[in-house]
Design an enzyme around this catalytic site. Structure first.
Site, PDB file in Angstrom:
ATOM      1  N   ARG A 248       0.701  -1.174  -0.028  1.00 49.62           N
ATOM      2  CA  ARG A 248       0.187   0.065  -0.031  1.00 49.62           C
ATOM      3  C   ARG A 248       0.720   1.436   0.171  1.00 49.62           C
ATOM      4  NH1 ARG A 248      -2.101  -3.890   3.411  1.00 49.62           N
ATOM      5  NH2 ARG A 248      -4.271  -4.581   2.774  1.00 49.62           N
ATOM      6  N   LYS A 275      -2.480  -2.539   7.374  1.00 51.29           N
ATOM      7  CA  LYS A 275      -4.064  -2.416   7.643  1.00 51.29           C
ATOM      8  C   LYS A 275      -4.443  -3.323   8.549  1.00 51.29           C
ATOM      9  CE  LYS A 275      -8.009  -1.595   4.707  1.00 51.29           C
ATOM     10  NZ  LYS A 275      -8.588  -1.653   3.354  1.00 51.29           N
ATOM     11  N   HIS A 337      -2.683   3.444  -5.067  1.00 52.40           N
ATOM     12  CA  HIS A 337      -2.995   2.248  -4.777  1.00 52.40           C
ATOM     13  C   HIS A 337      -3.477   1.408  -5.645  1.00 52.40           C
ATOM     14  CE1 HIS A 337      -5.363  -0.193  -2.133  1.00 52.40           C
ATOM     15  NE2 HIS A 337      -5.056   0.254  -1.152  1.00 52.40           N
ATOM     16  N   ARG A 340      -1.499  -1.793  -7.273  1.00 49.35           N
ATOM     17  CA  ARG A 340      -1.844  -2.895  -6.475  1.00 49.35           C
ATOM     18  C   ARG A 340      -2.841  -3.885  -7.272  1.00 49.35           C
ATOM     19  NH1 ARG A 340      -1.323  -4.418  -0.969  1.00 49.35           N
ATOM     20  NH2 ARG A 340      -3.287  -4.644  -0.751  1.00 49.35           N
ATOM     21  N   HIS A 363      -3.913  -9.360   1.968  1.00 49.64           N
ATOM     22  CA  HIS A 363      -5.136  -9.196   2.364  1.00 49.64           C
ATOM     23  C   HIS A 363      -5.540 -10.261   3.280  1.00 49.64           C
ATOM     24  CE1 HIS A 363      -6.543  -7.622  -1.874  1.00 49.64           C
ATOM     25  NE2 HIS A 363      -6.065  -6.697  -0.948  1.00 49.64           N
ATOM     26  N   TYR A 373      -2.030 -21.078   8.705  1.00 51.92           N
ATOM     27  CA  TYR A 373      -1.510 -21.925   7.585  1.00 51.92           C
ATOM     28  C   TYR A 373      -0.938 -21.093   6.556  1.00 51.92           C
ATOM     29  CZ  TYR A 373      -0.907 -25.645   4.405  1.00 51.92           C
ATOM     30  OH  TYR A 373      -0.139 -26.336   3.337  1.00 51.92           O
TER      31      TYR A 373
END
Length: 412
Positions: A248, A275, A337, A340, A363, A373
């Site tokens: 970001r 974030k 942004h 991304r 994310h 995991y």
């Protein structure tokens, strides 16, 4: 038979002289003017306390600061209280206590106490954003108001100009912060309930909009524009760093040298700058390592990879890349942004595993077990993805990228 007291005149009050000992002039109904040997004059109200019957004196004020008419007005108010069996002294003490509480629990006073607690768990930049939002939008009109007197309509009225200006994101943040403050007030005993719960519902929700970005086939054009752009070298490097690492804007702008592990070719971003408040590791590629070598002589003495031009002790602003893209002619077409989104679209179209792409973009996986995991096992698979992406960017910059028929490495 009770002795009738003749009311005092202004002349009598003004001309009263001191005597060898303290004495009083009586106006009737408990009001008297007490004159000391030194010549000072004070208004007193004499009465019997309800339910107790004990005589008590209340000092109304000093003469001439408090006139005869003002003293009589206060006497009348105290008499009205006595008729209701309310002790004027207790009423005065209660009012004084209420005023002290009001002064100590104004929005500004309480917010500053909350800041002292809140700011221990957030970054310095976030702390500054919170305090500025209160100082700019709330304190001018509501800062002096006791939090116990605040109502939803009061706050909605103050926020309405922001709504009219279409600043829904600012309203959302202010409502969230106010509700967090009110909850803190309830938890600390300042309030019994949150009077501002649900105020965000008074404003229309902003429909989510996608960040402006470009199509994958437009990447070569972007790289050409970047190479010829009339912008600072460090700004160009910042845009390239963000493009390669897929982070970001704020994460790229605030990157620190001590977060870079050159031997492991790994950039570790701490939780407080992410974030989702979770540490994020970015595998570095030969291209991003070369970028670090290039900027080291320029910013190596700073804590930050991309220090502020005017204050090297601080990182560059997160909007620096956006402003540069606007000057390059991408206003309304691409924001930093959106780089991304460009990466995500390209990688998905080339057949990379969606989970790997989401992990590279930091994310949050809604499945917490699966998320744990993924974090433990995806790093090396993401390194392959990042290497392909950096090679792809380099090919776009050198004109070697073939859009048709070239497939990416599918991570399985």
């Amino acid at each position: 038979m009770a002795i009738k007291t003749n009311p005092l005149s202004d002349t009598e009050v003004r001309s009263a002289k001191p005597k060898d000992k303290l004495y009083s002039l009586y106006d009737g109904d408990g009001l008297e003017l007490r004159i000391t040997k030194a010549g000072s004059k004070s208004w007193l109200f004499r009465y019997k306390r309800p339910h107790i019957g004990k005589t008590n004196y209340i000092k109304i004020g000093s003469y001439p600061e408090t006139s005869l008419a003002q003293a009589r007005k206060l006497r009348s108010e105290y008499r009205e209280l006595l008729e209701k069996d309310v002790d004027p002294q207790k009423w005065i003490d209660d009012q004084a206590g209420r005023r002290r509480r009001e002064v100590s629990t104004t929005l500004k006073n309480v917010a500053e106490k909350w800041f002292a607690v809140k700011f221990t768990s957030v970054s310095e930049r976030h702390s500054l954003n919170i305090s500025r939002s209160f100082e700019t939008h709330l304190f001018p009109k509501l800062g002096h108001c006791p939090v116990g007197d605040l109502t939803a309509p009061d706050v909605i009225d103050v926020l309405s100009p922001l709504d009219a200006a279409g600043r829904s994101e600012t309203i959302t943040r202010l409502c969230q912060r106010l509700n967090e403050l009110m909850t803190w007030c309830v938890n600390t005993g300042i309030l019994k309930h949150n009077p501002l719960a649900g105020i965000k519902a008074a404003f229309a929700s902003k429909k989510p909009t996608k960040m402006p970005t470009i199509k994958p086939e437009q990447l070569p054009e972007l790289m050409k524009a970047l190479s010829f752009a009339q912008i600072r070298v460090m700004t160009r490097c910042l845009i390239e760093w963000q493009l390669h690492t897929m982070v970001r804007p704020s994460e790229a702008a605030q990157a620190r040298w001590d977060e870079i592990d050159l031997q492991q070719m790994l950039w570790t971003i701490p939780p407080e700058r992410m974030k989702q408040k979770r540490e994020h590791q970015v595998p570095l590629t030969p291209q991003t390592m070369a970028l670090l070598d290039f900027i080291k002589p320029i910013s190596g003495r700073s804590e930050y990879l991309f220090p502020s031009e005017h204050n090297p002790g601080q990182p560059t602003h997160s909007e620096t890349a956006n402003r540069a893209l606007q000057r390059m002619g991408y206003a309304g077409v691409l924001v930093s942004h959106g780089l991304r989104a460009l990466a995500s679209t390209t990688l998905n179209e080339r057949g990379f595993d969606a989970d790997i792409i989401e992990a590279a973009l930091a994310h949050q996986d809604r499945n917490q077990v699966r998320s744990a995991y993924n974090r433990a096992t995806y790093l090396e698979r993401r390194r392959k993805l990042m290497e392909w992406w950096s090679d792809h960017i380099e090919e776009a910059a050198t004109g070697k990228m073939v859009m048709g028929g070239k497939k990416g490495l599918k991570v399985v």
